[in-house]
Design a protein around this motif. Structure first.
Motif, PDB file in Angstrom:
ATOM      1  N   SER A 143      34.521  37.152  43.612  1.00  0.00           N
ATOM      2  CA  SER A 143      35.058  38.250  42.816  1.00  0.00           C
ATOM      3  C   SER A 143      35.487  39.376  43.741  1.00  0.00           C
ATOM      4  O   SER A 143      34.780  39.711  44.699  1.00  0.00           O
ATOM      5  N   VAL A 144      36.637  39.982  43.437  1.00  0.00           N
ATOM      6  CA  VAL A 144      37.130  41.141  44.169  1.00  0.00           C
ATOM      7  C   VAL A 144      37.436  42.234  43.152  1.00  0.00           C
ATOM      8  O   VAL A 144      38.231  42.023  42.233  1.00  0.00           O
ATOM      9  N   VAL A 145      36.803  43.377  43.315  1.00  0.00           N
ATOM     10  CA  VAL A 145      37.090  44.544  42.477  1.00  0.00           C
ATOM     11  C   VAL A 145      37.721  45.608  43.361  1.00  0.00           C
ATOM     12  O   VAL A 145      37.092  46.093  44.309  1.00  0.00           O
ATOM     13  N   THR A 182      41.671  29.069  40.906  1.00  0.00           N
ATOM     14  CA  THR A 182      40.938  28.923  42.177  1.00  0.00           C
ATOM     15  C   THR A 182      39.446  29.158  42.030  1.00  0.00           C
ATOM     16  O   THR A 182      38.675  28.848  42.945  1.00  0.00           O
ATOM     17  N   GLY A 183      39.021  29.756  40.908  1.00  0.00           N
ATOM     18  CA  GLY A 183      37.624  30.135  40.750  1.00  0.00           C
ATOM     19  C   GLY A 183      37.329  31.534  41.258  1.00  0.00           C
ATOM     20  O   GLY A 183      36.183  31.987  41.190  1.00  0.00           O
ATOM     21  N   VAL A 184      38.346  32.220  41.778  1.00  0.00           N
ATOM     22  CA  VAL A 184      38.176  33.579  42.296  1.00  0.00           C
ATOM     23  C   VAL A 184      38.783  34.569  41.303  1.00  0.00           C
ATOM     24  O   VAL A 184      39.925  34.402  40.877  1.00  0.00           O
ATOM     25  N   ARG A 185      38.011  35.590  40.957  1.00  0.00           N
ATOM     26  CA  ARG A 185      38.459  36.611  40.011  1.00  0.00           C
ATOM     27  C   ARG A 185      38.808  37.891  40.766  1.00  0.00           C
ATOM     28  O   ARG A 185      38.162  38.232  41.764  1.00  0.00           O
ATOM     29  N   VAL A 186      39.803  38.602  40.264  1.00  0.00           N
ATOM     30  CA  VAL A 186      40.193  39.863  40.884  1.00  0.00           C
ATOM     31  C   VAL A 186      40.457  40.889  39.794  1.00  0.00           C
ATOM     32  O   VAL A 186      40.944  40.549  38.715  1.00  0.00           O
ATOM     33  N   GLN A 187      40.104  42.132  40.086  1.00  0.00           N
ATOM     34  CA  GLN A 187      40.229  43.190  39.081  1.00  0.00           C
ATOM     35  C   GLN A 187      40.665  44.497  39.737  1.00  0.00           C
ATOM     36  O   GLN A 187      40.210  44.839  40.831  1.00  0.00           O
ATOM     37  N   ALA A 188      41.533  45.225  39.039  1.00  0.00           N
ATOM     38  CA  ALA A 188      41.844  46.611  39.381  1.00  0.00           C
ATOM     39  C   ALA A 188      41.070  47.493  38.410  1.00  0.00           C
ATOM     40  O   ALA A 188      41.341  47.481  37.204  1.00  0.00           O
ATOM     41  N   LEU A 189      40.096  48.210  38.914  1.00  0.00           N
ATOM     42  CA  LEU A 189      39.276  49.093  38.095  1.00  0.00           C
ATOM     43  C   LEU A 189      39.938  50.470  38.062  1.00  0.00           C
ATOM     44  O   LEU A 189      40.163  51.083  39.105  1.00  0.00           O
ATOM     45  N   CYS A 190      40.252  50.957  36.860  1.00  0.00           N
ATOM     46  CA  CYS A 190      41.027  52.187  36.697  1.00  0.00           C
ATOM     47  C   CYS A 190      40.250  53.231  35.898  1.00  0.00           C
ATOM     48  O   CYS A 190      40.527  53.459  34.709  1.00  0.00           O
ATOM     49  N   ASP A 227      34.396  43.520  31.876  1.00  0.00           N
ATOM     50  CA  ASP A 227      35.788  43.078  31.887  1.00  0.00           C
ATOM     51  C   ASP A 227      36.005  41.939  32.877  1.00  0.00           C
ATOM     52  O   ASP A 227      36.838  41.052  32.647  1.00  0.00           O
ATOM     53  N   LEU A 228      35.262  41.948  33.968  1.00  0.00           N
ATOM     54  CA  LEU A 228      35.375  40.871  34.946  1.00  0.00           C
ATOM     55  C   LEU A 228      34.955  39.541  34.316  1.00  0.00           C
ATOM     56  O   LEU A 228      35.609  38.509  34.526  1.00  0.00           O
ATOM     57  N   GLU A 229      33.892  39.570  33.533  1.00  0.00           N
ATOM     58  CA  GLU A 229      33.440  38.354  32.849  1.00  0.00           C
ATOM     59  C   GLU A 229      34.465  37.854  31.835  1.00  0.00           C
ATOM     60  O   GLU A 229      34.528  36.657  31.535  1.00  0.00           O
ATOM     61  N   LYS A 230      35.275  38.782  31.310  1.00  0.00           N
ATOM     62  CA  LYS A 230      36.313  38.410  30.350  1.00  0.00           C
ATOM     63  C   LYS A 230      37.651  38.129  31.026  1.00  0.00           C
ATOM     64  O   LYS A 230      38.665  37.926  30.345  1.00  0.00           O
ATOM     65  N   ASP A 231      37.653  38.123  32.362  1.00  0.00           N
ATOM     66  CA  ASP A 231      38.870  37.866  33.141  1.00  0.00           C
ATOM     67  C   ASP A 231      39.973  38.885  32.864  1.00  0.00           C
ATOM     68  O   ASP A 231      41.167  38.559  32.915  1.00  0.00           O
ATOM     69  N   ARG A 232      39.583  40.115  32.577  1.00  0.00           N
ATOM     70  CA  ARG A 232      40.567  41.185  32.419  1.00  0.00           C
ATOM     71  C   ARG A 232      40.924  41.736  33.793  1.00  0.00           C
ATOM     72  O   ARG A 232      40.058  42.266  34.496  1.00  0.00           O
ATOM     73  N   VAL A 233      42.169  41.619  34.159  1.00  0.00           N
ATOM     74  CA  VAL A 233      42.590  41.994  35.511  1.00  0.00           C
ATOM     75  C   VAL A 233      42.606  43.506  35.684  1.00  0.00           C
ATOM     76  O   VAL A 233      42.273  44.016  36.750  1.00  0.00           O
ATOM     77  N   VAL A 234      43.000  44.240  34.656  1.00  0.00           N
ATOM     78  CA  VAL A 234      42.990  45.704  34.712  1.00  0.00           C
ATOM     79  C   VAL A 234      41.891  46.208  33.782  1.00  0.00           C
ATOM     80  O   VAL A 234      41.914  45.949  32.579  1.00  0.00           O
TER      81      VAL A 234
END
Length: 270
Positions: A143-145, A182-190, A227-234
């Protein structure tokens, strides 16, 4: 255990590892504590060795967490490379939180200070994410935030700062498409206004900001992880900011900019 999975541990440990930049206060501190509570060991990155060491001790006492302390100034290329080398060695979670703004108008500030802001807010995010992803993708887990800001979605909180956060949002959204499957999640936390040391350090007066616009660190971190668990990117924490950013997307850009001058009072901020 695969080589990639093994590298995402501290030597002799079995807990997954998270790297957090800027963990000595604010959102970074909140994220470090939350990840420690969730069972992660940590790599803590900031300029202040004393505060990093104190945080490492606090997390060990509370959660049995092992922490690797990396003293680094992410505005300095050599320091970014040292941290990138550690990120490339293997992580399961990366929080690119370090960032700052300036008081003063863009044209009055020394260029070197503006470049340092860009290097911390943008270059470090790009470099550390690039370093961390190969091992995560190889392990099919990670995971990348990237901590951005409402300012990246709704312009008006300073020219260079808003632009840097808009980059982080756009970069993260684009990256999410490439990482699908890929199994990797990424998020922009705003987040919007959060009660941290951020504004005090920048010398920005915030006393006129309505109380209803403030968020707590715990709220921001909890919403981000949810949101990361829900795959919300933003991720936009707080109902008030969800409403604000949704409404902004429906308003013509020129009108939006004029309205935001009053709402965010961007005079004297860069």
């Amino acid at each position: 255990m695969t080589d990639s999975a093994a590298s995402a541990r501290l030597p002799g440990a079995t807990r997954p590892v998270a790297l957090v930049t800027g963990p000595t206060s604010g959102i970074g501190h909140g994220y470090a504590g939350r990840l420690a509570a969730l069972g992660y060991d940590l790599v803590l990155v900031a300029r202040d060795t004393e505060r990093l060491t104190a945080l490492a001790g606090e997390l060990e006492r509370k959660f049995g967490t092992r922490s690797e302390v990396l003293t680094a100034d992410l505005a300095v290329e050599a320091d970014r490379e040292r941290v990138a080398e550690r990120a490339a060695a293997g992580l399961e979670f990366l929080v690119n939180n370090a960032g700052f703004a300036h008081q003063g108008e863009f044209w009055t500030l020394p260029y070197e200070r503006l470049q340092a802001q860009l290097d911390v807010n943008v270059t470090a995010v790009l470099r550390l994410t690039h370093a961390a992803l190969p091992a995560m993708i190889s392990a099919a887990k990670g995971s990348v935030v990237n901590v951005a800001s409402v300012a990246g979605l709704v312009p008006g909180r300073g020219s260079a700062y808003s632009a840097s956060k808009a980059y982080v949002v756009s970069f993260t959204e684009g990256l999410a498409g490439g990482l699908a499957g890929t199994g990797v999640r990424v998020q922009a936390l705003c987040p919007g206004f959060v009660r941290t040391e951020f504004h005090e350090r920048a010398g920005i007066e915030m006393s006129s900001t309505p109380r209803r616009m403030w968020l707590t660190v715990d709220q921001v971190v909890a919403d981000s992880l949810g949101d990361l668990e829900k795959d919300r990117v933003v991720s936009v924490p707080g109902v008030q900011y969800k409403v604000l950013t949704t409404a902004a997307g429906m308003i013509p850009r020129a009108l939006q900019v004029r309205m935001n001058r009053g709402l965010f009072n961007s005079r004297g901020r860069t």
